[in-house]
Structure formats: C-alpha cells, structure tokens
Design an enzyme around this catalytic site. Sequence first.
Site, short mmCIF file in Angstrom:
data_model
loop_
_atom_site.label_atom_id
_atom_site.label_comp_id
_atom_site.label_asym_id
_atom_site.label_seq_id
_atom_site.Cartn_x
_atom_site.Cartn_y
_atom_site.Cartn_z
N LYS A 56 4.87 -5.99 11.43
CA LYS A 56 4.67 -7.29 10.78
C LYS A 56 4.83 -8.47 11.74
CE LYS A 56 4.37 -6.50 6.06
NZ LYS A 56 4.99 -5.22 5.80
N SER A 81 10.81 -9.96 0.59
CA SER A 81 12.21 -9.53 0.71
C SER A 81 12.31 -8.53 1.84
CB SER A 81 12.66 -8.88 -0.60
OG SER A 81 11.76 -7.86 -0.94
N GLU A 207 -0.72 5.61 0.51
CA GLU A 207 0.19 4.78 -0.28
C GLU A 207 1.13 5.69 -1.08
OE1 GLU A 207 -2.17 2.30 -2.85
OE2 GLU A 207 -3.27 3.99 -3.66
N GLY A 211 2.59 4.31 -6.83
CA GLY A 211 1.78 3.10 -6.96
C GLY A 211 0.45 3.26 -6.25
N ASP A 213 -2.46 1.96 -6.55
CA ASP A 213 -3.43 0.92 -6.91
C ASP A 213 -4.58 0.85 -5.90
OD1 ASP A 213 -1.12 -0.24 -5.33
OD2 ASP A 213 -2.63 -1.80 -5.07
N SER A 307 4.79 2.62 10.83
CA SER A 307 4.74 1.16 10.66
C SER A 307 6.06 0.43 10.85
CB SER A 307 4.14 0.84 9.29
OG SER A 307 4.86 1.49 8.27
C1 LIG Z 1 4.61 -4.24 5.04
C2 LIG Z 1 4.76 -2.85 5.46
C3 LIG Z 1 3.78 -1.88 5.18
C4 LIG Z 1 2.55 -2.20 4.36
O1 LIG Z 1 1.72 -3.11 5.03
P1 LIG Z 1 0.57 -3.88 4.28
O2 LIG Z 1 -0.04 -4.74 5.31
O3 LIG Z 1 1.19 -4.66 3.16
O4 LIG Z 1 -0.37 -2.85 3.75
C5 LIG Z 1 3.95 -0.61 5.67
N1 LIG Z 1 5.05 -0.27 6.38
C6 LIG Z 1 6.03 -1.18 6.67
C7 LIG Z 1 7.19 -0.72 7.46
C8 LIG Z 1 5.91 -2.49 6.22
O5 LIG Z 1 6.87 -3.38 6.51
#
Ligand SMILES: *Cc1c(COP(=O)(O)O)cnc(C)c1O
Length: 321
Positions: A56, A81, A207, A211, A213, A307
């Site tokens: 992020k 959050s 996902e 959820g 979606d 991620s």
């Molecule tokens: C935000 C987040 C996601 C999902 O990312 P999106 O861009 O909302 O699809 C996946 N893994 C982690 C660790 C995140 O912080």
Amino acid sequence: MQALPSPTFDDVADAASRIAGVAHRTPVLTSRTADERCGASIFFKCENFQRMGAFKFRGAYNAISHFDAEQRKGGVLTYSSGNHAQAIALSARLAGIHATIVMPHDAPAAKVEATKGYGGEVITYDRYKEDREELGRRLAQERGMTLIPPYDHPHVIAGQGTAAKELIEEVGTLDMLVVCLGGGGLLGGSALSAAALSPSCEIIGVEPEAGNDGQQSLARGEIVHIDVPKTIADGAATPHLGSYNFPIIQRLVKRIETVSDAQLIDTMRFFAQRMKMVVEPTGCLAAAAVLNGILPVKGKRVGVLISGGNVDLSRFAEFLS
Ligand SMILES: *Cc1c(COP(=O)(O)O)cnc(C)c1O
C-alpha cells in the site's frame, strides 16, 4: 462522476519513477518445496518486506507525489483501519504534509498507534452509524483536504502496479500472475503491468471465500455490493470493487478464485515454517490458491504477490497454534 482518466501502464511506469529510491524494491523469493508441491516454478514477490509492511505504500506515496502546492498545504485525508492508513500517514510524513485518517472507533489499538506513530492525526467514527466514504468526503471538503481512498483512485492503482512491474522485469515473462484481491487496487495495477510486459500471462485474483463480491461482479458484468465479509483476511474485507478498478479487471483478469480462512492459516504456516516469513492472513490469499491446488499451475511459470506482513504477533501465534 470520475474526475480523472482511467490509469494505463504508462501511469504505472510514471509511478515507478516517482517511488524509486523511496519505496523498497522488494525481493522475489522461491521455494523448492513450493515448486515441488505444485510442479511449477513459483516466484513470490514479497511485499511483506515493503516499507510499513505492505504494498500500500506504493499507491499512497504515488498519489501524494501528484499533489500541487495548494493540495500540499491542505493535506491528505483518508478512511482506513488497515494498511492504507499507515501507508498514507508515512507517505504524508515523507512529503512533509498533514495527514488525517478516519478510523472506526473499535479499530485495533495497535493499528491506531502505528498510524499515529507515523504522524497521522486519527479521527474515529461509529462504523455502525456512519458511512465512512460519505464521512471522508464531507470532512475532506470541510477541511480543504484531498481525499485519497484505499483503492478506487487512478494514482493508487498505478502505484500498486509497480510491484508486478518489478517482478516481471526481474524474473521475465510469466504464464500466470496471481494477486490478492480486496477492492482491486493491487489487482487492477498488476493487470496493467502484466498485460504490458507479459501479454500472454493469465491474470488471476484471489479473494476470501466469505466475501466473493469480485467473483460475482466478474460473472454479472457489474459491481456487486455485499455486506462487509467476516474473514481473517481483514485487508480484503471490502464490500465492493472500485469504479476505476472494475473496468480494468473486467478487461484483463481471466478469473477470480476464493480461498477459505483455514487455507489462509495453512499458508501462513507454510511461509513461517518453510520460508521464515511473517505474512498476514490477507497477504496469503494468492499463495493459498496456488499451494492448495485451486489453480492449474502445473508446468507453468507463476508469479504470486505476497501483499503484506502486518499481523499482531500474539494473533499470529494463535493462528498457528
Ligand atoms: C489492502 C490489502 C489488500 C487488498 O488490496 P486491494 O487493492 O484493496 O485489492 C491485500 N493485501 C493486503 C496486505 C492489503 O493491505
């Protein structure tokens, strides 16, 4: 009512130059055990080692780097959050501007503290009574701040796409790229990079089962809204995809799969035991689909986005016990 043009791979390339030297170029790791288990060559792009612990930072820093003088003076506002809150707080501090983060009143204390630790001002709201998107828009307008939402923004999407760009540039073309999916910032950006740099690569989102979606949206051809799902993958507990994200996903993403919380825990254990890494539940989504045989990976070169790694250590221990 979209104010900005839809992002393209050129925007990802531009983001890459804006974050260069500020974001980490995270490592790509491999595991013989994972390769043997799947009969494939798997390349893990480890955003759990990114600054503030998740991809992020890429999108948040890119978005703030586009601010003009007036926007810098007013500062940045967001609602989150989770990891986006910390990403905005850190990026704002590095850019020397003010950040206000709207968080639910019952957000985990550790996340509130981490956000404040990066210099963000935290405003709480009652998530059962107020709509965070509406509140965020109203506060931004009242205070003359620029709202940067967690995923539904072209500069955020472009920034998130830089992780897959680095991955493909480092290891070469892929047959499949598997990406964790919440609101679709990471998947949208990754898809732009993969389509440009490895055109025959299948792009797949994963996902939480609780959820789906995204899966429903792809099947129906429109953004499907659901109740906030109950899952340990808190970073992907999003009720709908973004309006900038969905058209990109529709155009470039071949399929969306789901995994269960139990599969996420197994994958956390795999990373801890075999690869000596702390990965948060949401960060395991893509890997869980690959390691549990949900995707046809045999004989393929597969990129897997890990991620993030932000998980409270006592919770981490509970998950694994
Ligand atoms: C935000 C987040 C996601 C999902 O990312 P999106 O861009 O909302 O699809 C996946 N893994 C982690 C660790 C995140 O912080």
